[in-house]
Design a protein around this motif. Structure first.
Motif, PDB file in Angstrom:
ATOM      1  N   SER A 429       9.035   7.426  -5.783  1.00 38.62           N
ATOM      2  CA  SER A 429       7.665   7.014  -5.489  1.00 38.62           C
ATOM      3  C   SER A 429       6.735   8.118  -5.961  1.00 38.62           C
ATOM      4  O   SER A 429       6.967   9.296  -5.669  1.00 38.62           O
ATOM      5  CB  SER A 429       7.463   6.767  -3.991  1.00 38.62           C
ATOM      6  N   GLN A 430       5.694   7.743  -6.697  1.00 38.42           N
ATOM      7  CA  GLN A 430       4.753   8.719  -7.253  1.00 38.42           C
ATOM      8  C   GLN A 430       3.473   8.721  -6.435  1.00 38.42           C
ATOM      9  O   GLN A 430       2.922   7.672  -6.110  1.00 38.42           O
ATOM     10  CB  GLN A 430       4.438   8.368  -8.704  1.00 38.42           C
ATOM     11  N   TYR A 431       2.990   9.917  -6.080  1.00 41.16           N
ATOM     12  CA  TYR A 431       1.800  10.074  -5.253  1.00 41.16           C
ATOM     13  C   TYR A 431       0.797  10.987  -5.963  1.00 41.16           C
ATOM     14  O   TYR A 431       1.167  11.845  -6.764  1.00 41.16           O
ATOM     15  CB  TYR A 431       2.145  10.689  -3.896  1.00 41.16           C
ATOM     16  N   SER A 432      -0.450  10.812  -5.607  1.00 36.87           N
ATOM     17  CA  SER A 432      -1.502  11.695  -6.104  1.00 36.87           C
ATOM     18  C   SER A 432      -1.588  12.932  -5.217  1.00 36.87           C
ATOM     19  O   SER A 432      -1.437  12.858  -3.995  1.00 36.87           O
ATOM     20  CB  SER A 432      -2.844  10.966  -6.120  1.00 36.87           C
ATOM     21  N   THR A 433      -1.845  14.062  -5.850  1.00 36.40           N
ATOM     22  CA  THR A 433      -2.017  15.290  -5.068  1.00 36.40           C
ATOM     23  C   THR A 433      -3.426  15.416  -4.506  1.00 36.40           C
ATOM     24  O   THR A 433      -3.685  16.295  -3.675  1.00 36.40           O
ATOM     25  CB  THR A 433      -1.743  16.523  -5.945  1.00 36.40           C
ATOM     26  N   GLN A 434      -4.333  14.538  -4.914  1.00 38.52           N
ATOM     27  CA  GLN A 434      -5.733  14.646  -4.506  1.00 38.52           C
ATOM     28  C   GLN A 434      -6.153  13.583  -3.499  1.00 38.52           C
ATOM     29  O   GLN A 434      -7.172  13.715  -2.839  1.00 38.52           O
ATOM     30  CB  GLN A 434      -6.645  14.534  -5.740  1.00 38.52           C
ATOM     31  N   HIS A 435      -5.368  12.515  -3.369  1.00 43.26           N
ATOM     32  CA  HIS A 435      -5.725  11.431  -2.464  1.00 43.26           C
ATOM     33  C   HIS A 435      -4.581  11.180  -1.488  1.00 43.26           C
ATOM     34  O   HIS A 435      -3.400  11.217  -1.873  1.00 43.26           O
ATOM     35  CB  HIS A 435      -6.014  10.139  -3.229  1.00 43.26           C
ATOM     36  N   GLU A 437      -2.272   8.833  -0.134  1.00 43.43           N
ATOM     37  CA  GLU A 437      -1.821   7.477  -0.448  1.00 43.43           C
ATOM     38  C   GLU A 437      -0.799   7.033   0.588  1.00 43.43           C
ATOM     39  O   GLU A 437       0.238   7.657   0.748  1.00 43.43           O
ATOM     40  CB  GLU A 437      -1.215   7.423  -1.846  1.00 43.43           C
ATOM     41  N   ARG A 438      -1.100   5.970   1.250  1.00 44.96           N
ATOM     42  CA  ARG A 438      -0.175   5.454   2.261  1.00 44.96           C
ATOM     43  C   ARG A 438       0.840   4.486   1.648  1.00 44.96           C
ATOM     44  O   ARG A 438       1.925   4.328   2.178  1.00 44.96           O
ATOM     45  CB  ARG A 438      -0.959   4.744   3.370  1.00 44.96           C
TER      46      ARG A 438
END
Length: 601
Positions: A429-435, A437-438
């Motif tokens: 699963s890829q996530y943003s480091t700035q937002h 994300e649920r």
């Protein structure tokens, strides 16, 4: 409040025995090949309510929709059976002929392949009792119609032993105790490969307890006849034991090879703590140890991990064992593993001990590494531009280095290898480091061995010979793992009806010349995978026996090589007609005689 509470749970846990467990899937495992319908494995899922549910193909022979299928799908998938969590099981001593299992299962594992339609399943309940179950699928005549057969599942318990380990004398089981350390795992059981000698099969069942690893030897004493219970010996004690610190979600994995050291068969594997990997080896022939007295974890210094161990706080979520060349005899098995978190500040998320492979990681590892270390402008990161883009020039703006940030981080949920080891896959699963994300999208990333790569000794270590794989496994390795071509899969490499010599073909070789054309009663001549007569009537040829298929609905077609094979019922009829009543047919009718593939239906 005045009514009696009838909704009881299962097991002995404080929560689960009150029926408050939530049913969520926490563990999946495929059975060995050849157990289910059409020699295919079944999928078993364990849920938090303490149940194991088996899912797989169920072919209804009376259904023209399913038996007429030519491609695989989920139309024939059913819930086959289940264990634990108040699920009913047959019991002739109870009223109604069944009883409900009052066990909460917290871990299970399938043994390696034994034989067609037969397998062992081990599970552990919340009282740390380990049960060995025999699982069979076989045909028997229906009670209402003795001339018609039906497929039935037979699941019976054959052994049970104590799996609490040696640390039962605990003084820190209270969660409020300062020395309390959580433990427990859904991956606490794992079978070693089978060692066959003198007509016996021997395997080691590894199990995890509180800071304890035990190895229990299980032996099948004779040939296991399908439809009957096997003769099994389970040792009274463990062959070997290990005291070591184990945190939650610890696991054990075996190498799929058996070595002979000092004239003794030895199996090797690794223990995941799960922050660190510890290799081990166990002899298959040593007698069980004398049972030791229970002791505290502080007596063997396993209450906490030792200094210098578990330096990473990133747990291992997937580990793949690599089969080695039999001429190689290293003390440590070869493996690769991934950890849960992959970020710019954490670059130990992929590790392997294969020699000289640091410069050639899998494609998915290179992609994750590139995306986690890429620097983009803070404005681009906040706008959430496509992080999969390979063009960094589009993302980097004329900002100072102080305004550039890492855009992506990953969670790696698991890793798996193909049957022959030529390719690997990870679920991420890829996530943003700035937002924050649920809800992130999970996807599979693949790595494969290129056909143009040089076949050096290092690569040979990571690839299993396709000789012992199923046809599906061979097809995968040919297409995606750089393996050899599978006979029958292309027009240029068409499987021939004479390609496989077998006792069945030898049994019917004299019958071929006696067959006549059903239309004109003339003699038949073979021509490749077809048979024709003097008047031009064509018939398909059975890939298993070489006989002409001279009637409708008496054969099955292979979805891999497209050759036909006569059904066992038709072969039995021909055998009794040619050789006399009671003639036995050495065929299960579940695999193609041309390429060895399985039938769709």
């Amino acid at each position: 409040m005045t009514e009696e509470n009838w909704f009881t749970g299962v097991g002995s846990g404080l929560v689960t025995s009150s029926g408050a467990s939530v049913c969520q899937i926490i563990r999946l495992e495929w059975s060995p090949d050849g157990l289910g319908c059409n020699l295919r494995p079944i999928l078993t899922a364990m849920s938090t309510n303490g149940a194991i549910i088996a899912l797989g193909e169920h072919i209804d022979r009376q259904s023209t929709v399913i038996t007429g299928m030519r491609t695989r799908g989920f139309k024939a998938w059913k819930t086959l059976w289940g264990l634990g969590a108040q699920l009913p099981i047959p019991d002739s001593s109870e009223e109604g002929g069944y009883r409900n299992m009052n066990e909460r299962i917290k871990g299970f594992s399938w043994a390696k392949q034994i034989s067609t339609g037969r397998a062992f399943l081990a599970y552990c309940n919340d009282e740390d009792e380990i049960a060995i179950m025999s699982v069979q699928l076989f045909d028997r005549p229906k009670h209402s119609e003795p001339t018609t057969e039906e497929s039935v599942w037979d699941i019976q318990e054959i052994a049970r032993f104590d799996g609490r380990g040696r640390h039962t004398k605990e003084d820190a089981t209270d969660i409020t105790d300062p020395d309390f350390v959580p433990h427990g795992s859904a991956f606490l059981l794992k079978w070693s490969p089978w060692f066959i000698s003198e007509g016996k099969r021997t395997a080691i069942l590894g199990y995890l307890a509180k800071n304890h690893v035990g190895f229990r030897r299980i032996t099948i004493l004779d040939d296991w006849t399908r439809g009957q219970l096997p003769q099994v010996k389970v040792e009274e004690g463990d062959t070997a034991t290990i005291c070591t610190f184990l945190s939650t979600d610890a696991f054990i994995e075996w190498e799929d090879s058996i070595y002979i050291e000092n004239d003794k068969p030895v199996v090797k594997g690794v223990i995941g703590t799960p922050f660190d990997v510890k290799p081990f080896q166990v002899s298959l022939s040593d007698p069980p140890k004398k049972r030791e007295e229970p002791h505290y974890t502080w007596e063997c210094s396993t209450t906490y991990s030792k200094e210098g161990e578990n330096t990473s706080t990133n747990p291992i979520t997937g580990l793949v064992m690599h089969r080695r060349d039999e001429s190689t005899n290293s003390a440590t098995p070869h493996y690769s593993f991934v950890r849960l978190s992959a970020a710019a500040s954490n670059q130990d998320w992929y590790q392997t001990n294969l020699p000289d492979t640091g410069s050639n990681p899998p494609q998915w590892a290179g992609k994750i590494g590139k995306l986690t270390t890429r620097l983009v402008s803070r404005a681009s990161a906040l706008e959430g531009l496509d992080s999969d883009s390979d063009s960094e020039d589009e993302l980097i703006e004329e900002d100072g280095p102080q305004l550039q940030v890492h855009q992506s981080r990953f969670r790696i949920w698991g890793m798996a290898a193909s049957p022959g080891g030529g390719s690997t896959a990870v679920l991420v699963s890829q996530y943003s480091t700035q937002h924050p994300e649920r809800r992130a999208i999970s996807k599979l990333l693949f790595g494969w061995r290129s056909r143009t790569e040089e076949q050096d000794s290092v690569q040979n270590l990571t690839v299993t010979s396709t000789a012992d794989l199923t046809t599906e496994g061979q097809l995968w390795e040919w297409m995606y793992g750089g393996g050899p071509m599978v006979p029958g899969t292309t027009a240029e490499n068409k499987a021939n009806a004479e390609v496989r010599e077998s006792p069945l073909r030898e049994q019917f070789k004299d019958v071929i010349t006696k067959q006549r054309c059903v239309f004109c009663d003339s003699t038949l001549q073979t021509a490749g995978d077809e048979v024709n007569c003097n008047n031009g009537h064509l018939f398909a040829r059975c890939a298993s026996t070489g006989l002409a298929i001279i009637g409708p609905d008496i054969s099955r077609i292979c979805s891999v090589c497209e050759l036909r094979c006569l059904k066992v019922s038709e072969l039995s009829r021909i055998a009794e007609e040619q050789f006399g009543p009671g003639t036995k047919i050495e065929s299960s009718g579940e695999a193609c005689g041309g390429c060895g593939g399985k039938f769709v239906a």
